[in-house]
Design an enzyme around this catalytic site. Structure first.
Site, PDB file in Angstrom:
ATOM      1  N   LYS A 116     -19.654  61.047 -18.455  1.00 51.68           N
ATOM      2  CA  LYS A 116     -18.266  61.214 -18.914  1.00 51.68           C
ATOM      3  C   LYS A 116     -17.853  62.686 -18.919  1.00 51.68           C
ATOM      4  O   LYS A 116     -16.702  63.013 -18.630  1.00 51.68           O
ATOM      5  CB  LYS A 116     -18.077  60.641 -20.325  1.00 51.68           C
ATOM      6  CG  LYS A 116     -18.523  59.204 -20.504  1.00 51.68           C
ATOM      7  CD  LYS A 116     -17.776  58.222 -19.621  1.00 51.68           C
ATOM      8  CE  LYS A 116     -18.575  56.955 -19.409  1.00 51.68           C
ATOM      9  NZ  LYS A 116     -18.851  56.591 -18.022  1.00 51.68           N
ATOM     10  N   GLU A 199     -13.457  63.780 -28.300  1.00 53.18           N
ATOM     11  CA  GLU A 199     -12.091  63.561 -27.814  1.00 53.18           C
ATOM     12  C   GLU A 199     -11.180  63.347 -29.017  1.00 53.18           C
ATOM     13  O   GLU A 199     -11.614  62.837 -30.045  1.00 53.18           O
ATOM     14  CB  GLU A 199     -12.013  62.287 -26.943  1.00 53.18           C
ATOM     15  CG  GLU A 199     -12.584  62.439 -25.555  1.00 53.18           C
ATOM     16  CD  GLU A 199     -12.488  61.129 -24.760  1.00 53.18           C
ATOM     17  OE1 GLU A 199     -11.832  60.177 -25.225  1.00 53.18           O
ATOM     18  OE2 GLU A 199     -13.089  61.082 -23.684  1.00 53.18           O
ATOM     19  N   HIS A 234     -15.135  45.319 -27.149  1.00 59.87           N
ATOM     20  CA  HIS A 234     -15.260  45.888 -25.807  1.00 59.87           C
ATOM     21  C   HIS A 234     -15.578  44.853 -24.745  1.00 59.87           C
ATOM     22  O   HIS A 234     -15.973  45.181 -23.637  1.00 59.87           O
ATOM     23  CB  HIS A 234     -16.269  47.040 -25.775  1.00 59.87           C
ATOM     24  CG  HIS A 234     -15.969  48.076 -26.824  1.00 59.87           C
ATOM     25  ND1 HIS A 234     -14.801  48.807 -26.808  1.00 59.87           N
ATOM     26  CD2 HIS A 234     -16.635  48.466 -27.921  1.00 59.87           C
ATOM     27  CE1 HIS A 234     -14.771  49.605 -27.852  1.00 59.87           C
ATOM     28  NE2 HIS A 234     -15.871  49.424 -28.555  1.00 59.87           N
ATOM     29  N   ARG A 291     -17.503  50.357  -9.466  1.00 59.25           N
ATOM     30  CA  ARG A 291     -17.930  49.048  -8.974  1.00 59.25           C
ATOM     31  C   ARG A 291     -16.713  48.150  -8.774  1.00 59.25           C
ATOM     32  O   ARG A 291     -15.608  48.475  -9.198  1.00 59.25           O
ATOM     33  CB  ARG A 291     -18.825  48.392 -10.031  1.00 59.25           C
ATOM     34  CG  ARG A 291     -18.081  48.218 -11.361  1.00 59.25           C
ATOM     35  CD  ARG A 291     -18.810  47.413 -12.406  1.00 59.25           C
ATOM     36  NE  ARG A 291     -17.953  47.113 -13.531  1.00 59.25           N
ATOM     37  CZ  ARG A 291     -17.738  47.903 -14.570  1.00 59.25           C
ATOM     38  NH1 ARG A 291     -18.326  49.088 -14.641  1.00 59.25           N
ATOM     39  NH2 ARG A 291     -16.915  47.532 -15.537  1.00 59.25           N
TER      40      ARG A 291
HETATM   41  C1  MV4 Z   1     -11.022  55.892 -26.968  1.00 60.50           C
HETATM   42  C2  MV4 Z   1     -10.117  55.251 -27.823  1.00 60.50           C
HETATM   43  C3  MV4 Z   1      -9.221  56.039 -28.502  1.00 60.50           C
HETATM   44  N1  MV4 Z   1      -9.236  57.383 -28.345  1.00 60.50           N
HETATM   45  N2  MV4 Z   1     -10.987  57.215 -26.834  1.00 60.50           N
HETATM   46  C4  MV4 Z   1     -13.639  52.060 -25.869  1.00 60.50           C
HETATM   47  C5  MV4 Z   1     -14.441  51.776 -24.659  1.00 60.50           C
HETATM   48  C6  MV4 Z   1     -14.608  53.060 -23.946  1.00 60.50           C
HETATM   49  N3  MV4 Z   1     -14.440  52.836 -22.540  1.00 60.50           N
HETATM   50  C7  MV4 Z   1     -13.564  53.945 -24.502  1.00 60.50           C
HETATM   51  N4  MV4 Z   1     -12.977  53.282 -25.631  1.00 60.50           N
HETATM   52  C8  MV4 Z   1     -12.009  53.863 -26.371  1.00 60.50           C
HETATM   53  N5  MV4 Z   1     -11.923  55.205 -26.251  1.00 60.50           N
HETATM   54  C9  MV4 Z   1     -10.125  57.931 -27.517  1.00 60.50           C
HETATM   55  N6  MV4 Z   1     -10.127  59.255 -27.386  1.00 60.50           N
HETATM   56  C10 MV4 Z   1     -10.173  53.869 -27.937  1.00 60.50           C
HETATM   57  C11 MV4 Z   1     -11.132  53.161 -27.219  1.00 60.50           C
HETATM   58  C12 MV4 Z   1     -11.137  51.748 -27.408  1.00 60.50           C
HETATM   59  C13 MV4 Z   1     -10.862  50.873 -26.377  1.00 60.50           C
HETATM   60  C14 MV4 Z   1     -10.596  51.315 -25.088  1.00 60.50           C
HETATM   61  C15 MV4 Z   1     -10.354  50.430 -24.068  1.00 60.50           C
HETATM   62  C16 MV4 Z   1     -10.355  49.064 -24.321  1.00 60.50           C
HETATM   63  C17 MV4 Z   1     -10.619  48.607 -25.572  1.00 60.50           C
HETATM   64  C18 MV4 Z   1     -10.874  49.490 -26.616  1.00 60.50           C
HETATM   65  C19 MV4 Z   1     -11.132  49.004 -27.888  1.00 60.50           C
HETATM   66  C20 MV4 Z   1     -11.398  49.878 -28.896  1.00 60.50           C
HETATM   67  C21 MV4 Z   1     -11.412  51.249 -28.659  1.00 60.50           C
END
Ligand code: MV4
Length: 518
Positions: A116, A199, A234, A291
């Site tokens: 990341k 972040e 997730h 992917r």
């Molecule tokens: C975040 C976020 C809020 N702010 N980053 C969750 C999975 C990972 N791919 C990144 N995720 C998140 N990152 C910041 N800076 C909220 C999430 C997140 C989320 C993101 C995508 C789909 C579902 C989610 C469910 C909870 C939190």
């Protein structure tokens, strides 16, 4: 073009890739674990080889065995599907070194996007808007300084993470130290890499991702977005294309940014650029998935393209057969992920024998399924059984079509999440596309009634009695309907849609049993 491809996967995605190969006149080699001897993908391939015991580590993740099987069978390329080895850069490199084409991006691009922090550095240099924060691994002292600068709340994330693993939300300075240490040790344990970074927290975001596709001659296009906000822990539950909040202008801006992000890593083949979109429709690069994704069918339906055909043609060295301006989005597609899990028991996996399977079909319905009647769903792998996809000219029509298909669907012998979809598709917020990543948790918690503090005013005895009386009345109405009082059903005293649906299912079961006895 390749004459033979090995599919290093199982379940619906192995079936999906085998179908594409068959359409293209390419021979197929399946691999399977000892538990998967009778799996659907095995019977659909031209050849199949057992590669080890049930444990994924010894079978579907056994890179050496899979490469040796490719060599032995004469397969010239490997399609990794999703999960398992699909994002393993070392495997992609081993394929290249063995002279077997990996159907996916170059190992180098997988490595860049797999970290990341490295991904953030690459896209930052390309001018891509990303979530504010650091782009390198931090010590606790550095994290405290970065957090003070960003302002709380912040997210601590594992550089090797993704999909939510090794992530910690921090609301205030005094929580930082312990969250940092937990995240770091979790990252070390899960990924053998303790690197973490910070972040800014984006509150109640939507998860919207852009499909990209690039050939090995420098052409890279975007194929519109998928909205994946309906998820639990997730795990995506419903995906759709297009997103109700993305207009052509936002689609073009996000698409161009996604192409820039992919190019910054030297990306080719199919990939997905994930964005968080905030309440003001600002979008931020989150990560790139290197992917083919589970939810690729919704993009296929609205673009009219076959992503697996294109992946194979690109891997064989062909140029993209169209340009960006040839891509258009038409209609609306929804996908429901059907899992063998028990909604009444915290969505626990529910393995077992499928004693009866009735699959929907008809106008605008596609089902990518990995199971069949009498198959025993093993506990060893991801419990996704099938993807039900509905396509129609508008979102409302796609929802109606999906509800109709769900009514036709029947799976017996194991618990599934089928019942959950009707609740989602009838929810006023979902219908109005008022969704974000917290939507499904809110819906599930609302259904828990008085167990959720704050939703019930006080929970006193007289309120409870009223509630019980209301439930009794609804039950009485439902039972009366099923006894044949149709006038009762249409007088509007109870939710007619729900009640008649229930009675329909009973009617169908009764008819089936009558036929069986006849
Ligand atoms: C975040 C976020 C809020 N702010 N980053 C969750 C999975 C990972 N791919 C990144 N995720 C998140 N990152 C910041 N800076 C909220 C999430 C997140 C989320 C993101 C995508 C789909 C579902 C989610 C469910 C909870 C939190």
């Amino acid at each position: 073009m390749f004459k033979k491809i090995l599919i290093a996967n199982r379940g619906e995605i192995a079936v999906r890739v085998i179908r594409a190969c068959r359409e293209m006149g390419i021979g197929t080699v399946a691999v399977f674990s000892e538990t998967d001897r009778a799996a659907l993908h095995v019977s659909m391939a031209d050849e199949a080889y057992c590669i080890g015991p049930a444990s994924a580590r010894e079978s579907y993740l056994n890179a050496g065995k899979i490469l040796a099987t490719a060599k032995h069978s004469g397969a010239e390329a490997i399609h990794p599907g999703y999960g398992f080895l699909s994002e393993n850069a070392a495997f992609a490199r081993a394929c290249a070194e063995t002279g077997v084409k990996f159907i996916g991006p170059p190992a180098k691009a997988m490595e860049t996007m797999g970290s990341k922090t490295r991904a953030r550095q690459a896209v930052e240099a390309a001018g891509v808007p990303f979530v504010p924060g650091s782009s390198k691994g931090l010590s606790l002292t550095e994290a405290e300084a970065v957090a003070a600068h960003l302002g709380f709340p912040v997210m601590i994330k594992a550089a090797a993470g993704g999909g939510g693993k090794g992530m910690r939300m921090v609301g205030a300075a005094e929580e930082l130290k312990s969250a940092f240490e937990t995240a770091q040790s979790e990252a070390q344990r899960s990924f053998n890499d303790s690197e973490v970074y910070l972040e800014k927290l984006i509150e109640n975001p939507r998860h919207i991702e852009i499909q990209v596709l690039g050939d090995e001659h420098g052409n890279l296009v975007y194929l519109g977005e998928r909205e994946c906000s309906v998820q639990r822990r997730h795990q995506k539950v419903i995906e759709e294309a297009p997103s109700a909040i993305v207009d052509p202008e936002l689609r073009r801006r996000m698409g161009e940014v996604a192409v820039r992000a992919a190019k910054s890593a030297g990306y080719t083949n199919a990939g997905t650029v994930e964005f968080l979109v905030d309440q003001e429709r600002n979008f931020y690069f989150l990560e790139m998935n290197t992917r083919l994704q589970v939810e690729h069918p919704v993009t296929e339906l609205v673009t009219g393209l076959d992503l697996v055909h294109l992946q194979i043609r690109i891997a064989a060295g062909e140029k993209l057969p169209f340009r960006q301006e040839d891509v258009s989005i038409r209609g609306h597609a929804l996908e429901c992920r059907i899992y063998a899990e028990d909604p009444d028991n915290n969505f626990f996996p529910s393995p077992g024998r499928i004693t009866r399977l009735v699959q929907p079909s008809g106008p605008g319905i596609r089902e990518d399924c990995g199971v069949y009647e009498n198959w025993f769903v093993p506990l060893d792998y991801d419990p996704m059984l099938s993807k039900l996809i509905a396509y129609a000219p508008t979102r409302d029509m796609a929802i109606a079509r999906m509800k109709r298909a769900l009514d036709e669907y029947s799976i017996s012998g194991i618990k599934t999440n089928l019942g959950l979809f009707r609740r989602i598709l009838e929810d006023p917020d979902f219908v109005a596309a008022r969704i974000d990543t917290g939507f499904l948790d809110r819906l599930l918690n609302a259904g828990r009634g008085s167990a959720t503090p704050g939703h019930r005013s006080s929970g006193n005895a007289s309120e409870n009695v009223q509630e019980i009386a209301a439930i009794a009345a609804a039950l009485f109405a439902a039972t009366a309907t099923n006894a044949g009082s149709h006038a009762h059903n249409s007088n509007g005293a109870v939710n007619p849609g729900r009640i008649s649906r229930q009675s329909d299912t009973w009617t169908k079961t009764a008819r089936r049993e009558a036929l069986r006895d006849a």
